[in-house]
Scaffold this active site. Structure first.
Site, PDB file in Angstrom:
ATOM      1  N   SER A 139       0.810  -1.063  -0.089  1.00 43.45           N
ATOM      2  CA  SER A 139       0.136   0.068  -0.008  1.00 43.45           C
ATOM      3  C   SER A 139       1.069   1.316  -0.219  1.00 43.45           C
ATOM      4  CB  SER A 139      -0.935  -0.079   1.191  1.00 43.45           C
ATOM      5  OG  SER A 139      -0.153   0.233   2.354  1.00 43.45           O
ATOM      6  N   LYS A 140       0.175   2.493   0.093  1.00 45.37           N
ATOM      7  CA  LYS A 140       0.905   3.647  -0.237  1.00 45.37           C
ATOM      8  C   LYS A 140       1.930   3.736   1.067  1.00 45.37           C
ATOM      9  CE  LYS A 140      -2.575   6.298  -2.272  1.00 45.37           C
ATOM     10  NZ  LYS A 140      -3.879   6.713  -1.877  1.00 45.37           N
ATOM     11  N   ARG A 141       1.562   3.427   2.310  1.00 49.55           N
ATOM     12  CA  ARG A 141       2.692   3.441   3.561  1.00 49.55           C
ATOM     13  C   ARG A 141       3.881   2.678   3.036  1.00 49.55           C
ATOM     14  NH1 ARG A 141       2.698  -0.691   6.994  1.00 49.55           N
ATOM     15  NH2 ARG A 141       1.068  -2.460   6.303  1.00 49.55           N
TER      16      ARG A 141
END
Ligand code: GLU
Length: 486
Positions: free
Chosen positions: A257-259
């Site tokens: 994911s983006k994180r």
């Protein structure tokens, strides 16, 4: 429901334009595209923008740009049209409504007037009692009169699918035989109270209407596939083949994911990854070449891609490997071609101090050591004028050998011709070595430090030629002054 006659391959990539293209979506697009190209089929781009709140044209535009950047092209889509236009679901709303009417007329669907609050309360209750939180069928048996009554009072209405009892079986091209009991699926919504179709309804209807033969998409869609198969069955439509691609995990084995940083195609692009490297890397997330080859140009991917070699197990997005692969594509690229993309990655200071033809030479000198074009920010540091000195370089110019080496080299340069060549510089260094009886690090470190501010870096003669005789003399004098301040 199906007959055996093979149809020409038609596949689609169907993004929802609610954000940027991420590596998972890009991989789905690439697999579909390669499959279409391999089978000389048709690749359709369909924009699933029925969610009015979250869909934007801006995001559609950015998805399209990212696909183009990757080199993925489609045969039918909102921009180029095709026999099954329109390719934006927001332009097909009325038709989905008509299809729902057909199901209503055949008792395959029914209107539901339950309020969101009531549904939420029932859902919570079910969870409390450890029951599956499915719709309980309250409106399934409403009489014509009850329906008319609710409509006359304008009670908000959705249309639900009347899920039949039974078992559905299908063969997934990746995961093999899949079987599920339909009672694991509650009567799901087809048309929302605002008249818009749900994803499952619109996707199944469009896949059928657009004669899609193979649906390749991420494994997270498996529960949707079960619902879509029921919709196909309600229309007595022939099922497409399904292939569910394995999940992509981050290195910590959680869902990417983006994180986890750079996970959109836009991120990779702005870090200086090259499209063929990104395509090559993404294809290997869940697929492998029959001979285990890893470096695969697009033409070869098209020749060798097959769904049979798609893995069931999750793939891990390994940034180091992507960098390594990108480094390969950078080394293979012609400098002329690479420069078109690479130039904007030079620090502005370098761009303003050197004309284009010199920047090209700098790239030529550096490109073997780059793993992405963004590395140029650091790799080009030796070309700052004057360069900053790191610890090792400061030590080198202050070393005892430095005085002799730098003054001998300076003298040779002062008496040499103006247009310094690589051969000239190399022979000067040889001579300095003889004069000072130094070699290796003792000879080269002070010079490298003086010219570049570091004792490591690109080919020294190459650096000297790019900087030119005059600047090199100036840098040597500067280093001598630093040495003097010992
Ligand atoms: N619009 C869906 C998504 O972006 C498409 C899924 C599918 O391929 O059916 O996830």
């Amino acid at each position: 429901m199906s007959d055996a006659s093979p149809k020409p391959v038609r596949v689609r990539f169907a993004p929802s334009p609610t954000g940027h293209l991420h590596v998972g979506g890009a991989r789905t697009a690439i697999f579909n595209w390669l499959f279409a190209r391999r089978h000389k089929g048709t690749f359709v781009l369909r924009i699933e923008d029925t969610d009015m709140e979250r869909s934007t044209r801006e995001s559609e535009h950015s998805l399209v740009e990212d696909l183009r950047w990757l080199g993925v092209d489609w045969d039918e889509g909102p921009d180029c049209g095709g026999d099954f236009a329109p390719y934006r679901q927001s332009q097909r709303i009325e038709w989905y409504g008509q299809q729902a009417e057909e199901l209503l007329a055949n008792d395959l669907a029914y209107p539901c007037f339950c309020s969101d609050e009531l549904l939420e309360a029932k859902r919570r209750e079910a969870i409390k009692e450890a029951k599956p939180p499915q719709y309980d069928g309250t409106c399934r048996g409403l009489s014509v009169k009850e329906i008319e009554d609710k409509r006359s009072r304008s009670v908000p209405e959705v249309i639900r699918f009347n899920v039949p009892d039974g078992v559905v079986r299908f063969r997934d091209l990746v995961r093999g035989d899949i079987e599920f009991a339909t009672n694991t699926v509650g009567d799901f919504v087809l048309i929302r109270s605002n008249g818009r179709p749900t994803y499952n309804f619109a996707a199944a209807l469009d896949d059928h209407a657009m004669s899609i033969t193979h649906v390749l998409r991420g494994e997270e869609h498996l529960p949707n596939t079960l619902r879509q198969i029921l919709i196909y069955a309600a229309f007595q439509a022939r099922l497409p083949e399904f292939a569910h691609l394995p999940l992509i995990l981050a290195e910590d084995r959680s869902k990417l994911s983006k994180r986890h940083g750079a996970s959109s195609i836009g991120d990779l692009r702005s870090l200086g990854f090259l499209p063929p490297a990104v395509v090559n890397y993404l294809v290997l997330l869940g697929w492998s070449h029959p001979d285990g080859k890893e470096i695969l140009q697009t033409a070869e991917l098209i020749r060798s891609f097959s769904v049979e070699r798609v893995n069931k197990s999750a793939a891990v997005f390994d940034k180091q490997k992507l960098r390594w692969m990108n480094g390969h594509y950078i080394r293979e690229a012609s400098v002329e071609k690479l420069f078109e993309t690479a130039d904007r990655f030079f620090p502005s200071e370098i761009r303003s101090s050197y004309p284009q033809d010199v920047r090209k030479k700098i790239l030529e000198l550096l490109h073997d050591g780059l793993e992405n074009l963004g590395d140029l920010a650091e790799a080009a540091a030796p070309f700052r004028s004057p360069p900053d000195f790191d610890g090792g370089a400061t030590e080198a110019v202050k070393s005892a050998n430095s005085i002799a080496v730098l003054s001998a080299l300076r003298e040779l340069l002062v008496n040499s011709r103006d247009d310094l060549t690589s051969a000239d510089f190399k022979s000067m260094m040889k001579e300095v070595g003889k004069k000072t009886s130094l070699k290796g690090k003792d000879l080269f470190f002070p010079v490298r430090a003086a010219l570049t501010g570091s004792v490591h870096g690109p080919d020294l003669a190459g650096v000297a030629v790019i900087k030119g005789r005059e600047e090199v003399i100036g840098l040597i004098e500067r280093a001598q002054a630093m040495g003097d301040s010992r």
